[in-house]
Scaffold this motif. Sequence first.
Motif, PDB file in Angstrom:
ATOM      1  N   TYR A 291       0.811  -1.219   0.000  1.00 17.38           N
ATOM      2  CA  TYR A 291       0.000   0.000   0.000  1.00 17.38           C
ATOM      3  C   TYR A 291       0.848   1.276   0.000  1.00 17.38           C
ATOM      4  O   TYR A 291       0.483   2.276   0.615  1.00 17.38           O
ATOM      5  CB  TYR A 291      -0.964  -0.012   1.192  1.00 17.38           C
ATOM      6  N   GLY A 292       1.988   1.202  -0.687  1.00 14.36           N
ATOM      7  CA  GLY A 292       2.813   2.382  -0.867  1.00 14.36           C
ATOM      8  C   GLY A 292       4.165   2.345  -0.182  1.00 14.36           C
ATOM      9  O   GLY A 292       5.049   3.144  -0.504  1.00 14.36           O
ATOM     10  N   GLU A 293       4.368   1.405   0.731  1.00 13.23           N
ATOM     11  CA  GLU A 293       5.625   1.386   1.480  1.00 13.23           C
ATOM     12  C   GLU A 293       6.822   0.983   0.615  1.00 13.23           C
ATOM     13  O   GLU A 293       7.971   1.223   0.998  1.00 13.23           O
ATOM     14  CB  GLU A 293       5.516   0.414   2.666  1.00 13.23           C
ATOM     15  N   GLY A 294       6.572   0.399  -0.534  1.00  5.57           N
ATOM     16  CA  GLY A 294       7.655  -0.051  -1.394  1.00  5.57           C
ATOM     17  C   GLY A 294       8.444   1.066  -2.061  1.00  5.57           C
ATOM     18  O   GLY A 294       9.492   0.799  -2.640  1.00  5.57           O
ATOM     19  N   TRP A 295       7.964   2.299  -1.971  1.00  5.79           N
ATOM     20  CA  TRP A 295       8.740   3.430  -2.476  1.00  5.79           C
ATOM     21  C   TRP A 295       9.739   3.812  -1.378  1.00  5.79           C
ATOM     22  O   TRP A 295       9.697   4.888  -0.790  1.00  5.79           O
ATOM     23  CB  TRP A 295       7.821   4.592  -2.850  1.00  5.79           C
ATOM     24  N   HIS A 296      10.625   2.870  -1.108  1.00  5.02           N
ATOM     25  CA  HIS A 296      11.420   2.892   0.111  1.00  5.02           C
ATOM     26  C   HIS A 296      12.581   3.879   0.050  1.00  5.02           C
ATOM     27  O   HIS A 296      12.983   4.426   1.077  1.00  5.02           O
ATOM     28  CB  HIS A 296      11.943   1.472   0.385  1.00  5.02           C
ATOM     29  N   ASN A 297      13.120   4.101  -1.140  1.00  3.41           N
ATOM     30  CA  ASN A 297      14.188   5.098  -1.246  1.00  3.41           C
ATOM     31  C   ASN A 297      13.645   6.495  -0.981  1.00  3.41           C
ATOM     32  O   ASN A 297      14.297   7.310  -0.305  1.00  3.41           O
ATOM     33  CB  ASN A 297      14.841   5.031  -2.628  1.00  3.41           C
ATOM     34  N   ASN A 298      12.453   6.776  -1.485  1.00  4.02           N
ATOM     35  CA  ASN A 298      11.808   8.055  -1.166  1.00  4.02           C
ATOM     36  C   ASN A 298      11.688   8.219   0.341  1.00  4.02           C
ATOM     37  O   ASN A 298      11.966   9.286   0.901  1.00  4.02           O
ATOM     38  CB  ASN A 298      10.405   8.121  -1.777  1.00  4.02           C
ATOM     39  N   HIS A 299      11.265   7.137   0.985  1.00  7.36           N
ATOM     40  CA  HIS A 299      11.015   7.192   2.424  1.00  7.36           C
ATOM     41  C   HIS A 299      12.305   7.361   3.218  1.00  7.36           C
ATOM     42  O   HIS A 299      12.360   8.144   4.173  1.00  7.36           O
ATOM     43  CB  HIS A 299      10.280   5.927   2.865  1.00  7.36           C
ATOM     44  N   HIS A 300      13.360   6.636   2.836  1.00  2.00           N
ATOM     45  CA  HIS A 300      14.605   6.753   3.585  1.00  2.00           C
ATOM     46  C   HIS A 300      15.272   8.112   3.384  1.00  2.00           C
ATOM     47  O   HIS A 300      15.951   8.604   4.279  1.00  2.00           O
ATOM     48  CB  HIS A 300      15.559   5.617   3.203  1.00  2.00           C
ATOM     49  N   ALA A 301      15.074   8.697   2.219  1.00  2.00           N
ATOM     50  CA  ALA A 301      15.646  10.019   1.980  1.00  2.00           C
ATOM     51  C   ALA A 301      14.928  11.089   2.804  1.00  2.00           C
ATOM     52  O   ALA A 301      15.559  12.037   3.292  1.00  2.00           O
ATOM     53  CB  ALA A 301      15.575  10.359   0.497  1.00  2.00           C
ATOM     54  N   TYR A 302      13.600  10.927   2.965  1.00  4.63           N
ATOM     55  CA  TYR A 302      12.796  11.884   3.723  1.00  4.63           C
ATOM     56  C   TYR A 302      11.826  11.098   4.619  1.00  4.63           C
ATOM     57  O   TYR A 302      10.632  11.028   4.352  1.00  4.63           O
ATOM     58  CB  TYR A 302      12.017  12.797   2.785  1.00  4.63           C
ATOM     59  N   PRO A 303      12.315  10.507   5.700  1.00  2.08           N
ATOM     60  CA  PRO A 303      11.493   9.595   6.507  1.00  2.08           C
ATOM     61  C   PRO A 303      10.291  10.241   7.177  1.00  2.08           C
ATOM     62  O   PRO A 303       9.314   9.539   7.481  1.00  2.08           O
ATOM     63  CB  PRO A 303      12.481   9.054   7.555  1.00  2.08           C
ATOM     64  N   ASN A 304      10.317  11.536   7.417  1.00  2.94           N
ATOM     65  CA  ASN A 304       9.205  12.181   8.113  1.00  2.94           C
ATOM     66  C   ASN A 304       8.093  12.637   7.185  1.00  2.94           C
ATOM     67  O   ASN A 304       7.081  13.158   7.650  1.00  2.94           O
ATOM     68  CB  ASN A 304       9.718  13.383   8.911  1.00  2.94           C
ATOM     69  N   VAL A 305       8.266  12.439   5.884  1.00  4.75           N
ATOM     70  CA  VAL A 305       7.235  12.828   4.922  1.00  4.75           C
ATOM     71  C   VAL A 305       6.114  11.787   4.923  1.00  4.75           C
ATOM     72  O   VAL A 305       6.369  10.587   4.910  1.00  4.75           O
ATOM     73  CB  VAL A 305       7.844  12.977   3.505  1.00  4.75           C
ATOM     74  N   ALA A 306       4.876  12.271   4.947  1.00  3.87           N
ATOM     75  CA  ALA A 306       3.722  11.374   5.057  1.00  3.87           C
ATOM     76  C   ALA A 306       3.417  10.633   3.762  1.00  3.87           C
ATOM     77  O   ALA A 306       2.723   9.621   3.772  1.00  3.87           O
ATOM     78  CB  ALA A 306       2.488  12.165   5.490  1.00  3.87           C
ATOM     79  N   LYS A 307       3.914  11.125   2.650  1.00  2.00           N
ATOM     80  CA  LYS A 307       3.617  10.551   1.338  1.00  2.00           C
ATOM     81  C   LYS A 307       4.826   9.777   0.841  1.00  2.00           C
ATOM     82  O   LYS A 307       5.892  10.350   0.628  1.00  2.00           O
ATOM     83  CB  LYS A 307       3.260  11.671   0.357  1.00  2.00           C
ATOM     84  N   ALA A 308       4.667   8.470   0.632  1.00  2.29           N
ATOM     85  CA  ALA A 308       5.792   7.642   0.191  1.00  2.29           C
ATOM     86  C   ALA A 308       5.960   7.677  -1.322  1.00  2.29           C
ATOM     87  O   ALA A 308       7.077   7.687  -1.825  1.00  2.29           O
ATOM     88  CB  ALA A 308       5.605   6.200   0.660  1.00  2.29           C
ATOM     89  N   GLY A 309       4.862   7.674  -2.059  1.00  7.85           N
ATOM     90  CA  GLY A 309       4.924   7.759  -3.512  1.00  7.85           C
ATOM     91  C   GLY A 309       4.893   9.203  -3.949  1.00  7.85           C
ATOM     92  O   GLY A 309       3.912   9.914  -3.711  1.00  7.85           O
ATOM     93  N   TRP A 310       5.952   9.660  -4.602  1.00  5.17           N
ATOM     94  CA  TRP A 310       6.061  11.075  -4.931  1.00  5.17           C
ATOM     95  C   TRP A 310       5.613  11.384  -6.349  1.00  5.17           C
ATOM     96  O   TRP A 310       4.948  12.377  -6.584  1.00  5.17           O
ATOM     97  CB  TRP A 310       7.512  11.534  -4.742  1.00  5.17           C
ATOM     98  N   ARG A 311       6.032  10.571  -7.306  1.00  6.46           N
ATOM     99  CA  ARG A 311       5.647  10.815  -8.695  1.00  6.46           C
ATOM    100  C   ARG A 311       4.219  10.315  -8.932  1.00  6.46           C
ATOM    101  O   ARG A 311       3.716   9.474  -8.194  1.00  6.46           O
ATOM    102  CB  ARG A 311       6.630  10.126  -9.634  1.00  6.46           C
ATOM    103  N   TRP A 312       3.587  10.808  -9.990  1.00  6.67           N
ATOM    104  CA  TRP A 312       2.182  10.493 -10.212  1.00  6.67           C
ATOM    105  C   TRP A 312       1.953   9.005 -10.373  1.00  6.67           C
ATOM    106  O   TRP A 312       0.884   8.484 -10.022  1.00  6.67           O
ATOM    107  CB  TRP A 312       1.660  11.262 -11.429  1.00  6.67           C
ATOM    108  N   TRP A 313       2.944   8.288 -10.876  1.00  3.52           N
ATOM    109  CA  TRP A 313       2.773   6.859 -11.115  1.00  3.52           C
ATOM    110  C   TRP A 313       3.250   6.005  -9.938  1.00  3.52           C
ATOM    111  O   TRP A 313       3.133   4.782  -9.984  1.00  3.52           O
ATOM    112  CB  TRP A 313       3.507   6.445 -12.392  1.00  3.52           C
ATOM    113  N   GLU A 314       3.767   6.620  -8.890  1.00  6.61           N
ATOM    114  CA  GLU A 314       4.157   5.883  -7.684  1.00  6.61           C
ATOM    115  C   GLU A 314       2.935   5.775  -6.767  1.00  6.61           C
ATOM    116  O   GLU A 314       2.701   6.598  -5.892  1.00  6.61           O
ATOM    117  CB  GLU A 314       5.325   6.577  -6.985  1.00  6.61           C
TER     118      GLU A 314
END
Length: 280
Positions: free
Chosen positions: A228-251
């Motif tokens: 449910y979105g957690e797989g965009w893991h590099n986005n998350h590790h770069a900015y762990p406090n951001v509530a949105k894991a998928g940044w691009r429209w297709w993520e």
Amino acid sequence: MTQSVQHPTQKPTLDWVAVFFFGAVHLLALGLAPFFFSWSAIAVCLFLHWLFGSIGICLGYHRLLSHRSLKVPKWLEYTLAFIGALALQGGPIFWVAGHRLHHAHTEDEVKDPYSAKRGFWWSHMLWIFYPDKQFFDADQYSRYAQDLAKQPFYRWLNRNFLLLQIPLAIALYLLGGWSWVVYGMLVRAVLLWHSTWFINSVTHVWGYRSHPSDDNSRNLWWAAILTYGEGWHNNHHAYPNVAKAGWRWWEVDVTWWAIWLLQRLGLATKVILPPAVVTE
């Protein structure tokens, strides 16, 4: 945020109780599922996988409690944590403490509870079978989630999450019989365990990197679908406090959809959004 993690004084030994428990649930799920199949049971399994996984773990345990990426009323925070406890992935203090250590010491072979540098299967599940006391003893790990440990509700939930499976099983039996119990409890637990564990394992091995984070975290599309979105893991590790894991429209980030809805309803505030870069 965290105190220094001590080097283990001795090599962790195999926990046969954990081996038996997880092994038994896997075997029962595989053995009973063909005999109790029904389409309604499949629907219940998928619904609870989403409810406990996306709403309970991803939104509640992870983005809200671990990283404080948003703020919700206390009654809603407790409700989300309660749903997360039903996922059978440990109590909130245990889960949050381990995850915060993972971010503080990502891939460190001693300080990261499920370091990917110790091998795929270690990060996927063996870290549970060879528990290090500093990550599994409540007196030790609680210091890494002191904001939760000081609240009686979270201490109670941390002690009793396993017992909550009993009323859940009873409710499923009364509503749909044994097929709902088998698929809503056993099959759901196995699928959700591995979905969550994939984030510790596969997203530190395969996928693409959008950000030069100081680790091997990756964005992996199929892991994002399963979690449910957690797989965009590099986005998350770069900015762990951001509530949105998928940044691009297709993520695709299904958990973010729930946060967006809570925000529109006025129930989520102080939602931390990605910076303007790399969001096209």
